[in-house]
Design a protein around this motif. Structure first.
Motif, PDB file in Angstrom:
ATOM      1  N   LEU A  66       0.801  -1.210   0.000  1.00 14.41           N
ATOM      2  CA  LEU A  66       0.000   0.000   0.000  1.00 14.41           C
ATOM      3  C   LEU A  66       0.843   1.273   0.000  1.00 14.41           C
ATOM      4  O   LEU A  66       0.350   2.336  -0.356  1.00 14.41           O
ATOM      5  CB  LEU A  66      -0.956   0.006   1.197  1.00 14.41           C
ATOM      6  N   GLN A  67       2.101   1.167   0.385  1.00 19.14           N
ATOM      7  CA  GLN A  67       2.954   2.350   0.381  1.00 19.14           C
ATOM      8  C   GLN A  67       3.408   2.719  -1.029  1.00 19.14           C
ATOM      9  O   GLN A  67       3.855   3.824  -1.257  1.00 19.14           O
ATOM     10  CB  GLN A  67       4.160   2.133   1.282  1.00 19.14           C
ATOM     11  N   GLN A  68       3.303   1.789  -1.958  1.00 17.71           N
ATOM     12  CA  GLN A  68       3.702   2.078  -3.332  1.00 17.71           C
ATOM     13  C   GLN A  68       2.546   2.609  -4.170  1.00 17.71           C
ATOM     14  O   GLN A  68       2.766   3.154  -5.234  1.00 17.71           O
ATOM     15  CB  GLN A  68       4.286   0.833  -3.994  1.00 17.71           C
ATOM     16  N   ILE A  69       1.326   2.450  -3.709  1.00 20.33           N
ATOM     17  CA  ILE A  69       0.169   2.944  -4.440  1.00 20.33           C
ATOM     18  C   ILE A  69       0.057   4.440  -4.186  1.00 20.33           C
ATOM     19  O   ILE A  69       0.067   4.899  -3.045  1.00 20.33           O
ATOM     20  CB  ILE A  69      -1.125   2.239  -3.992  1.00 20.33           C
ATOM     21  N   GLN A  70      -0.034   5.218  -5.261  1.00 25.43           N
ATOM     22  CA  GLN A  70      -0.163   6.660  -5.126  1.00 25.43           C
ATOM     23  C   GLN A  70      -1.551   7.071  -5.606  1.00 25.43           C
ATOM     24  O   GLN A  70      -1.855   6.968  -6.785  1.00 25.43           O
ATOM     25  CB  GLN A  70       0.913   7.374  -5.932  1.00 25.43           C
ATOM     26  N   PHE A  71      -2.359   7.492  -4.652  1.00 24.23           N
ATOM     27  CA  PHE A  71      -3.698   7.948  -4.987  1.00 24.23           C
ATOM     28  C   PHE A  71      -3.627   9.348  -5.584  1.00 24.23           C
ATOM     29  O   PHE A  71      -2.832  10.171  -5.127  1.00 24.23           O
ATOM     30  CB  PHE A  71      -4.589   7.982  -3.751  1.00 24.23           C
ATOM     31  N   PRO A  72      -4.477   9.658  -6.558  1.00 24.90           N
ATOM     32  CA  PRO A  72      -4.525  11.044  -7.038  1.00 24.90           C
ATOM     33  C   PRO A  72      -5.157  11.940  -5.976  1.00 24.90           C
ATOM     34  O   PRO A  72      -5.830  11.469  -5.057  1.00 24.90           O
ATOM     35  CB  PRO A  72      -5.391  10.964  -8.293  1.00 24.90           C
ATOM     36  N   ALA A  73      -4.932  13.241  -6.123  1.00 27.64           N
ATOM     37  CA  ALA A  73      -5.456  14.196  -5.137  1.00 27.64           C
ATOM     38  C   ALA A  73      -6.979  14.126  -5.064  1.00 27.64           C
ATOM     39  O   ALA A  73      -7.553  14.339  -3.992  1.00 27.64           O
ATOM     40  CB  ALA A  73      -5.003  15.606  -5.485  1.00 27.64           C
ATOM     41  N   THR A  74      -7.627  13.791  -6.176  1.00 28.86           N
ATOM     42  CA  THR A  74      -9.087  13.711  -6.162  1.00 28.86           C
ATOM     43  C   THR A  74      -9.575  12.577  -5.269  1.00 28.86           C
ATOM     44  O   THR A  74     -10.582  12.720  -4.581  1.00 28.86           O
ATOM     45  CB  THR A  74      -9.619  13.511  -7.590  1.00 28.86           C
ATOM     46  N   ALA A  75      -8.858  11.451  -5.271  1.00 28.17           N
ATOM     47  CA  ALA A  75      -9.246  10.324  -4.416  1.00 28.17           C
ATOM     48  C   ALA A  75      -9.045  10.656  -2.948  1.00 28.17           C
ATOM     49  O   ALA A  75      -9.900  10.358  -2.102  1.00 28.17           O
ATOM     50  CB  ALA A  75      -8.447   9.077  -4.794  1.00 28.17           C
ATOM     51  N   ILE A  76      -7.924  11.296  -2.646  1.00 31.02           N
ATOM     52  CA  ILE A  76      -7.660  11.683  -1.257  1.00 31.02           C
ATOM     53  C   ILE A  76      -8.694  12.700  -0.786  1.00 31.02           C
ATOM     54  O   ILE A  76      -9.201  12.615   0.340  1.00 31.02           O
ATOM     55  CB  ILE A  76      -6.229  12.245  -1.128  1.00 31.02           C
ATOM     56  N   ALA A  77      -9.048  13.652  -1.672  1.00 32.79           N
ATOM     57  CA  ALA A  77     -10.053  14.652  -1.318  1.00 32.79           C
ATOM     58  C   ALA A  77     -11.402  14.002  -1.036  1.00 32.79           C
ATOM     59  O   ALA A  77     -12.108  14.377  -0.096  1.00 32.79           O
ATOM     60  CB  ALA A  77     -10.188  15.683  -2.441  1.00 32.79           C
ATOM     61  N   SER A  78     -11.764  13.026  -1.842  1.00 34.72           N
ATOM     62  CA  SER A  78     -13.047  12.348  -1.649  1.00 34.72           C
ATOM     63  C   SER A  78     -13.071  11.556  -0.345  1.00 34.72           C
ATOM     64  O   SER A  78     -14.053  11.598   0.406  1.00 34.72           O
ATOM     65  CB  SER A  78     -13.318  11.421  -2.836  1.00 34.72           C
ATOM     66  N   ILE A  79     -11.988  10.850  -0.069  1.00 35.68           N
ATOM     67  CA  ILE A  79     -11.920  10.059   1.169  1.00 35.68           C
ATOM     68  C   ILE A  79     -11.961  10.976   2.388  1.00 35.68           C
ATOM     69  O   ILE A  79     -12.700  10.723   3.355  1.00 35.68           O
ATOM     70  CB  ILE A  79     -10.647   9.184   1.170  1.00 35.68           C
ATOM     71  N   LEU A  80     -11.194  12.062   2.355  1.00 30.25           N
ATOM     72  CA  LEU A  80     -11.174  12.993   3.488  1.00 30.25           C
ATOM     73  C   LEU A  80     -12.513  13.709   3.663  1.00 30.25           C
ATOM     74  O   LEU A  80     -12.892  14.043   4.793  1.00 30.25           O
ATOM     75  CB  LEU A  80     -10.049  14.008   3.324  1.00 30.25           C
ATOM     76  N   HIS A  81     -13.228  13.931   2.574  1.00 31.04           N
ATOM     77  CA  HIS A  81     -14.553  14.547   2.683  1.00 31.04           C
ATOM     78  C   HIS A  81     -15.497  13.632   3.449  1.00 31.04           C
ATOM     79  O   HIS A  81     -16.274  14.083   4.297  1.00 31.04           O
ATOM     80  CB  HIS A  81     -15.099  14.857   1.286  1.00 31.04           C
ATOM     81  N   ARG A  82     -15.419  12.341   3.175  1.00 30.64           N
ATOM     82  CA  ARG A  82     -16.258  11.384   3.904  1.00 30.64           C
ATOM     83  C   ARG A  82     -15.840  11.281   5.369  1.00 30.64           C
ATOM     84  O   ARG A  82     -16.688  11.242   6.266  1.00 30.64           O
ATOM     85  CB  ARG A  82     -16.181  10.014   3.241  1.00 30.64           C
ATOM     86  N   VAL A  83     -14.532  11.265   5.618  1.00 28.80           N
ATOM     87  CA  VAL A  83     -14.035  11.174   6.996  1.00 28.80           C
ATOM     88  C   VAL A  83     -14.441  12.413   7.788  1.00 28.80           C
ATOM     89  O   VAL A  83     -14.886  12.306   8.945  1.00 28.80           O
ATOM     90  CB  VAL A  83     -12.502  10.981   7.006  1.00 28.80           C
ATOM     91  N   SER A  84     -14.307  13.590   7.179  1.00 27.58           N
ATOM     92  CA  SER A  84     -14.683  14.807   7.892  1.00 27.58           C
ATOM     93  C   SER A  84     -16.183  14.839   8.167  1.00 27.58           C
ATOM     94  O   SER A  84     -16.617  15.356   9.198  1.00 27.58           O
ATOM     95  CB  SER A  84     -14.259  16.051   7.119  1.00 27.58           C
ATOM     96  N   GLY A  85     -16.986  14.268   7.280  1.00 31.23           N
ATOM     97  CA  GLY A  85     -18.426  14.179   7.531  1.00 31.23           C
ATOM     98  C   GLY A  85     -18.738  13.303   8.732  1.00 31.23           C
ATOM     99  O   GLY A  85     -19.601  13.632   9.548  1.00 31.23           O
ATOM    100  N   VAL A  86     -18.031  12.193   8.856  1.00 28.64           N
ATOM    101  CA  VAL A  86     -18.227  11.304  10.009  1.00 28.64           C
ATOM    102  C   VAL A  86     -17.783  11.999  11.297  1.00 28.64           C
ATOM    103  O   VAL A  86     -18.457  11.911  12.334  1.00 28.64           O
ATOM    104  CB  VAL A  86     -17.469   9.973   9.808  1.00 28.64           C
ATOM    105  N   VAL A  87     -16.662  12.714  11.233  1.00 28.37           N
ATOM    106  CA  VAL A  87     -16.182  13.448  12.407  1.00 28.37           C
ATOM    107  C   VAL A  87     -17.206  14.499  12.825  1.00 28.37           C
ATOM    108  O   VAL A  87     -17.504  14.660  14.017  1.00 28.37           O
ATOM    109  CB  VAL A  87     -14.805  14.089  12.129  1.00 28.37           C
ATOM    110  N   LEU A  88     -17.757  15.209  11.861  1.00 32.27           N
ATOM    111  CA  LEU A  88     -18.752  16.237  12.178  1.00 32.27           C
ATOM    112  C   LEU A  88     -20.021  15.625  12.763  1.00 32.27           C
ATOM    113  O   LEU A  88     -20.644  16.200  13.654  1.00 32.27           O
ATOM    114  CB  LEU A  88     -19.085  17.062  10.941  1.00 32.27           C
ATOM    115  N   PHE A  89     -20.406  14.459  12.263  1.00 31.57           N
ATOM    116  CA  PHE A  89     -21.587  13.791  12.813  1.00 31.57           C
ATOM    117  C   PHE A  89     -21.363  13.450  14.286  1.00 31.57           C
ATOM    118  O   PHE A  89     -22.251  13.655  15.125  1.00 31.57           O
ATOM    119  CB  PHE A  89     -21.902  12.530  12.005  1.00 31.57           C
TER     120      PHE A  89
END
Length: 125
Positions: free
Chosen positions: A11-34
């Motif tokens: 998993l350390q060799q897989i490089q996610f694009p910024a769009t994927a990281i943004a999408s994942i963090l958007h979901r995580v921040s939604g859970v944190v806010l909930f």
């Protein structure tokens, strides 16, 4: 019929694009806010109970840990807001032309959230 499947996925060799990281963090921040809603509602209800409750919440909010938790909540809100605006703009047809424009808009959302996070930290402390 045997298809070669990866045996070991580094998993350390897989490089996610910024769009994927943004999408994942958007979901995580939604859970944190909930989850943060419960904390904020408890603080609000306690502060409105009585003068003693208000004093208790006021004293609690002067502590370092409470300010750190509140800063984390405000940071999650700032990121969720910036990323949500990005998603709304994408729904209107912007940033969909190429992968580069999507990555650029994700980086702008990261930068906006970082600026808002720093401003929230300055405001709290």
């Amino acid at each position: 019929m045997n298809k070669p499947r990866p045996v070991y996925l580094d998993l350390q060799q897989i490089q996610f694009p910024a769009t994927a990281i943004a999408s994942i963090l958007h979901r995580v921040s939604g859970v944190v806010l909930f989850g943060a809603i419960a904390i904020l509602l408890w603080l609000f209800a306690t502060s409105l109970e009585s003068a003693d409750g208000f004093a208790q919440v006021s004293a609690l909010m002067n502590g370092f840990l409470a300010k750190l938790v509140l800063w984390a909540i405000l940071t999650a809100f700032a990121y969720h807001l910036c990323s949500g605006i990005r998603h709304l703009l994408m729904d209107m047809g912007h940033f969909e032309g190429s992968m580069e424009s999507g990555n650029r808009s994700a980086r702008v959302a990261f930068a906006g959230a970082a600026v808002l996070s720093v401003l929230a930290g300055i405001w709290l402390w």
